[in-house]
Design a protein around this motif. Structure first.
Motif, PDB file in Angstrom:
ATOM      1  N   VAL A  49      70.159 -17.366  33.339  1.00 53.75           N
ATOM      2  CA  VAL A  49      70.989 -16.213  33.724  1.00 53.75           C
ATOM      3  C   VAL A  49      72.160 -16.009  32.766  1.00 53.75           C
ATOM      4  O   VAL A  49      72.765 -14.939  32.736  1.00 53.75           O
ATOM      5  N   ARG A  50      72.454 -17.039  31.980  1.00 57.31           N
ATOM      6  CA  ARG A  50      73.660 -16.929  31.155  1.00 57.31           C
ATOM      7  C   ARG A  50      73.499 -17.861  29.975  1.00 57.31           C
ATOM      8  O   ARG A  50      73.028 -19.001  30.130  1.00 57.31           O
ATOM      9  N   VAL A 103      60.937 -17.492  25.010  1.00 57.43           N
ATOM     10  CA  VAL A 103      62.266 -17.231  24.472  1.00 57.43           C
ATOM     11  C   VAL A 103      63.292 -17.861  25.424  1.00 57.43           C
ATOM     12  O   VAL A 103      63.095 -17.808  26.637  1.00 57.43           O
ATOM     13  N   ALA A 157      66.484 -16.988  26.769  1.00 56.75           N
ATOM     14  CA  ALA A 157      67.374 -15.824  26.837  1.00 56.75           C
ATOM     15  C   ALA A 157      67.503 -15.396  28.291  1.00 56.75           C
ATOM     16  O   ALA A 157      66.663 -15.754  29.124  1.00 56.75           O
ATOM     17  N   PRO A 158      68.548 -14.638  28.601  1.00 59.11           N
ATOM     18  CA  PRO A 158      68.758 -14.240  29.999  1.00 59.11           C
ATOM     19  C   PRO A 158      67.566 -13.468  30.565  1.00 59.11           C
ATOM     20  O   PRO A 158      66.998 -12.605  29.892  1.00 59.11           O
ATOM     21  N   GLY A 159      67.196 -13.800  31.789  1.00 55.90           N
ATOM     22  CA  GLY A 159      66.098 -13.121  32.464  1.00 55.90           C
ATOM     23  C   GLY A 159      64.761 -13.802  32.258  1.00 55.90           C
ATOM     24  O   GLY A 159      63.787 -13.464  32.919  1.00 55.90           O
ATOM     25  N   ARG A 160      64.706 -14.755  31.331  1.00 56.27           N
ATOM     26  CA  ARG A 160      63.458 -15.488  31.099  1.00 56.27           C
ATOM     27  C   ARG A 160      63.398 -16.704  32.021  1.00 56.27           C
ATOM     28  O   ARG A 160      64.426 -17.234  32.446  1.00 56.27           O
ATOM     29  N   ASP A 170      56.515 -11.642  26.810  1.00 54.97           N
ATOM     30  CA  ASP A 170      57.707 -12.121  26.128  1.00 54.97           C
ATOM     31  C   ASP A 170      58.993 -11.751  26.857  1.00 54.97           C
ATOM     32  O   ASP A 170      60.062 -12.191  26.477  1.00 54.97           O
ATOM     33  N   HIS A 171      58.885 -10.958  27.896  1.00 55.97           N
ATOM     34  CA  HIS A 171      60.063 -10.700  28.730  1.00 55.97           C
ATOM     35  C   HIS A 171      60.300 -11.855  29.710  1.00 55.97           C
ATOM     36  O   HIS A 171      61.327 -11.894  30.374  1.00 55.97           O
TER      37      HIS A 171
END
Lengths: 613, 613
Positions: free
Chosen positions: A63-64, A349, A351-354, A344-345
């Motif tokens: 988330v961060r 990766v 990254a936030p949201g993954r 990849d969303h």
């Protein structure tokens, strides 16, 4: 809630309530579940290493993230797990582009366990083998079991079950996965696409059945993976216009280059049986192509390699040794396959949201996985497996009852009957070539005693038979095989591509019968018998293909079998894989099924005796 | 056919019959529609230039490609168009990542025409403006019209229509696109995703309405584009965990770098109004990041720039001038956006199975589009437009009838009434800042004559009014604006973000009334009146936003308006854009709507007179 009625509570939760909580967690309004501090982040998007990175995880998601997060304390509550990563590089969890779990002889849960120890958080699995034995149910059992492992298993619907159209009459398969079933399975969220489309002949013939399978994946916006060994030029193009998106069968860099140029994702394969990476990395090290559509896949990997060498970590390290830049090599098992999967969303990766899938390694020049986090949970750390599944999965009875043999044959029933009592014949013999999937069709003189054609282990010609184990038909295919090096004893196994009937090879029919009996008794697997005694066993009681026991037990049986075979001069993986492929009547030249010897080029049954002399 | 009953004939054709024909065409069993010979192919996957490439096209798809195709003749029949490309590089058709067509004042068809002349074959359009005026119907009209242009228009559902929640009572919008409508539109194959989620405040507040909109795009497996100017750190992360995937609002390379690192696709913007590319290319030229998630977008582009400079060709050339490697720059308008859209199996690449969208240029150091092929048809060649649409589209009456004014006001009705007959007041004045979207709220002394507050053009303070043109309510918002430089005459326009009411500014109320009357008469657009005479007009009769006439006519009106304004010392694009944004009550500090002056920070109406003195 506007859509609650239509979508149901669960979906509404995942679509609206979950993001709502993630937003709050990103803003520090809810305490984190996990915080990873001071990491050297390998950013697979920008290809940077970013020092002092802090990562905040809530409900399984990142988330961060920042380098550093200055007000990190506000995310940390009493129950927050804080992991110091100051000695580590952190990478996204690895993604296996394509594997048949069954080749490891492990069940999904145990395969997953080993996967996490080697940094793998996502596995694209094509349950082609179990589907041949248990059909759609086999696929569903795997999907079910995968809920009890932290690894994200995305299953593909196998595209070619059975491998050979039954109308040819050369084989008796176990089960079918037809186009209608493919279309239905595509609606399952556990299914990510259509598994390697092996039947390129049907594609080039534009046969409706295979086009419907592809279309149903496209309609569901899922991937269509390919299998196009040596396909080049117009045949490759014709295969591609059908909508196939990837390939893992390239063995030559120029073949792979053509596929890449033509828009395919190229999975560079490096498994237990097929080792193509060393040649294919030339794409990178010599031709200097953009690497974004290159991924790494094992295709098939044995429990032995998994335990002794590792998994994608080991293969990525090989790529690095071959000269691939470490971050590019890491992209090949993270971002690149995620993009191919159109996921990849969520994966590949940091990254936030993954999904919070994070791997710790002290170095990236040589990756050594010391910790694996999946869905924000530390599942593996320094040799310890820490995952606690909620509940457990038991395969249904049906999965164990796949030794459907009419009766244990008498020794003479495994032999080829001659029209003479004594004398000689010329037999059609399968010449196996360990290390290659091809066989040769050779003619050999063999003697006849008591009305039966006799093997000649001294000339490395032994008996081989395939028994139907699916329909209790009593079908037995009989013949001879050379090239196995089996001078005494017998080996029987229920791994016999693709129908996975019971295949047995032996120097004498008594040992063969003992092996069959044992194999039926244990519910499938691999059995070695010498001089009437069961010398080694690998128990694969689920569908006769995989074990429901822990990986270490399977590994020990594997080693035990290997050692015993070694003591009689045989390489286990050669004999087990070669034997397993002798039943696949789509690879030239001569094969054997429960129907008999198969002339592959003409797709018809041939007699084992060419002529009496 | 197995699925015919379920799917219908048309879908069955596209899913099974089409691939069947493509396979045959790849094998040379059907003659090609088009063959491109001897090209220098820019392969955006491998980053190579491949000489002597031949490309075979059938039914709009690339079916065969090699360098060269040795038996090319077998693909060529009597009706096959053969194009020699020996002097050219061929590139995949360009993809515009994000644009509001309405800003060009052109309808979809004419925009498309210009696009093809500059190598653009795919446009992702957010019909945000027309949706504010015509709602979902406006979007559908655009989708309908797009069928009569060769360009592949993929529309996004605008996420924020209207921009301001009506419950605040500060604006009267035209139309709504609510979450339910978003969910329904997501099922339309012409819709590719959710348009820039501008309302980041709602996202950070985790408001259900916006989360439902995002969720409905995710459910349909479509993209969610973002709009996150200056968002950094935890706010950016909170915005991302909501599921937003891209941004085109970065103005600083470090801002863009953070977004890229955090998994967003970064569209580097270079349109008529916003020029960020020069700064953002530093990501490539200075920071050396992997460029795969960088794309180029114009966001807004004027007919003038389109005609005089070009489109993505012009912007890509700028990127090359700034030091980006030409093939990487080309990837930014081909493969990269195709991957973002999850459409790289169909667009962005010249490879078998992809749409035959091919651009010809004699050089790649500086791209000059000499020929554009879309769907296998040469639509543009050396200055000539060759596309012959089947049929044509006429907007329905409703699209033309958007001047729903209660009555033409009398001059005094546009003025602010004072509580005194003669004297002075302190007025709240909007201080416009051409070149910036921000306004200042200033207090200015103005005189009162005959009971009305008077403008003072000498001090650059003029009258401004917004008239409701959607509901014939008779609502008029009145006030004063400084900074426009309008010393005489009046300018009225129906481009007034986002509700697109009628906005008029003038040095005197008589000219303002003449301008309003003319504007209502022509059905919307931009009107300049000086000394009671209509001096220049841009007719935008569809929704008061775009013209249904050819681009050259619109261009000429645009130039005419520009010249006339220049003659009185005003920069057209400054006044037209500044005026258009004065009505948008979400950008600080003071704005004007049909309800009156809006204090943006407090979202409430304020009186134009601060006090009498």
């Amino acid at each position: 809630m506007l859509l609650k009625g239509v979508l149901g509570d669960k979906l509404v939760f995942s679509l609206f309530e979950k993001p709502r909580n993630l937003i709050k967690a990103a803003l520090g309004e809810i305490k984190a579940d996990l915080v990873v501090k001071n990491a050297k982040l390998v950013n697979v998007i920008t290809r940077e290493i970013i020092e002092d990175t802090d990562i905040v995880v809530y409900d399984g998601y990142i988330v961060r993230i920042d380098n550093p997060i200055r007000d990190l304390d506000k995310y940390i509550g009493g129950k927050t797990v804080v992991v110091d990563a100051s000695k580590y590089y952190v990478l996204p969890g690895f993604i296996e582009s394509h594997v048949h779990i069954e080749s490891s002889m492990l069940c999904v849960r145990e395969f997953g366990k080993l996967a996490t120890m080697h940094g793998v958080s996502t596995v694209v699995a094509d349950p082609h083998e179990i589907a041949n034995v248990l059909g759609v149910n086999g696929i569903k059992y795997f999907i079910e079991e995968s809920r009890y492992t932290p690894v994200r298993f995305y299953f593909e619907v196998p595209s070619c079950v059975p491998a050979v159209d039954p109308s040819y009459g050369v084989d008796s398969g176990g089960e079918f996965v037809d186009a209608g079933q493919v279309a239905m399975l595509m609606q399952d969220p556990g299914i990510i696409g259509l598994g390697e489309v092996m039947d390129f002949v049907s594609v080039l013939d534009a046969r409706t059945e295979v086009l419907v399978k592809i279309a149903s994946a496209k309609l569901a916006k899922k991937v269509v993976d390919g299998h196009a060994p040596l396909l080049r030029g117009e045949k490759l193009d014709a295969y591609l216009v059908a909508g196939i998106e990837s390939d893992h069968e390239s063995t030559d860099p120029l073949e792979a280059l053509e596929k890449l140029r033509k828009g395919m994702y190229v999975f560079m394969r490096e498994g237990s049986a097929w080792k193509d990476l060393g040649r294919l990395v030339k794409l990178v090290t010599e031709y200097g192509v953009d690497t974004h559509r290159l991924t790494i896949a094992s295709d098939d990997i044995s429990v032995k390699d998994l335990v002794e060498h590792g998994y994608l970590d080991y293969i990525v390290n090989k790529a690095i040794e071959y000269g691939v830049d470490p971050i590019k090599a890491i992209q090949m098992v993270t971002l690149n396959p995620a993009e191919h999967l159109r996921m990849d969303h969520l994966i590949g990766v940091i990254a936030p949201g993954r999904y919070a899938d994070i791997v710790f390694t002290p170095s990236i020049d040589r990756i050594v996985v010391e910790k694996t986090i999946i869905d924000g949970v530390v599942v593996y750390s320094n040799g310890e497996w820490l995952y606690k599944p909620i509940g457990s999965y038991s395969y249904p009875e049906r999965a164990y009852k796949t030794m459907n043999i009419k009766s244990i044959p008498e020794p003479h029933e495994l032999l080829v009957k001659a029209s003479i009592d004594e004398g000689e014949v010329v037999a059609n013999v399968i010449k196996a070539q360990p290390g290659s999937s091809l066989t040769k069709w050779v003619r050999e003189k063999l003697s006849v005693h008591g009305g039966y054609v006799r093997a000649d282990p001294g000339r490395d010609i032994v008996y081989i038979a395939v028994l139907d184990r699916h329909h209790a038909s009593g079908n037995i295919g009989r013949g001879f095989v050379s090239g196995l090096g089996l001078k005494k004893g017998a080996i029987a196994q229920t791994i016999a591509h693709d129908t996975h009937n019971l295949i047995v090879a032996g120097s004498n029919p008594r040992d063969m019968v003992v092996a069959i009996k044992e194999l039926v008794g244990i519910g499938g697997g691999i059995v070695l018998v010498i001089d009437g005694r069961v010398e080694a066993v690998i128990r694969l009681s689920i569908a006769g293909l995989v074990s429901d026991r822990d990986y270490m037990t399977v590994y020990r049986e594997h080693i035990g079998m290997e050692e015993k075979l070694k003591s009689i001069g045989i390489d286990f993986s050669n004999i087990h894989m070669t034997l397993g492929l002798l039943a696949l009547p789509v690879i030239p030249e001569l094969r054997i099924t429960d129907r008999g010897l198969v002339d592959v080029f003409n797709a018809k049954i041939v007699e084992p005796i060419e002529k009496s002399i």
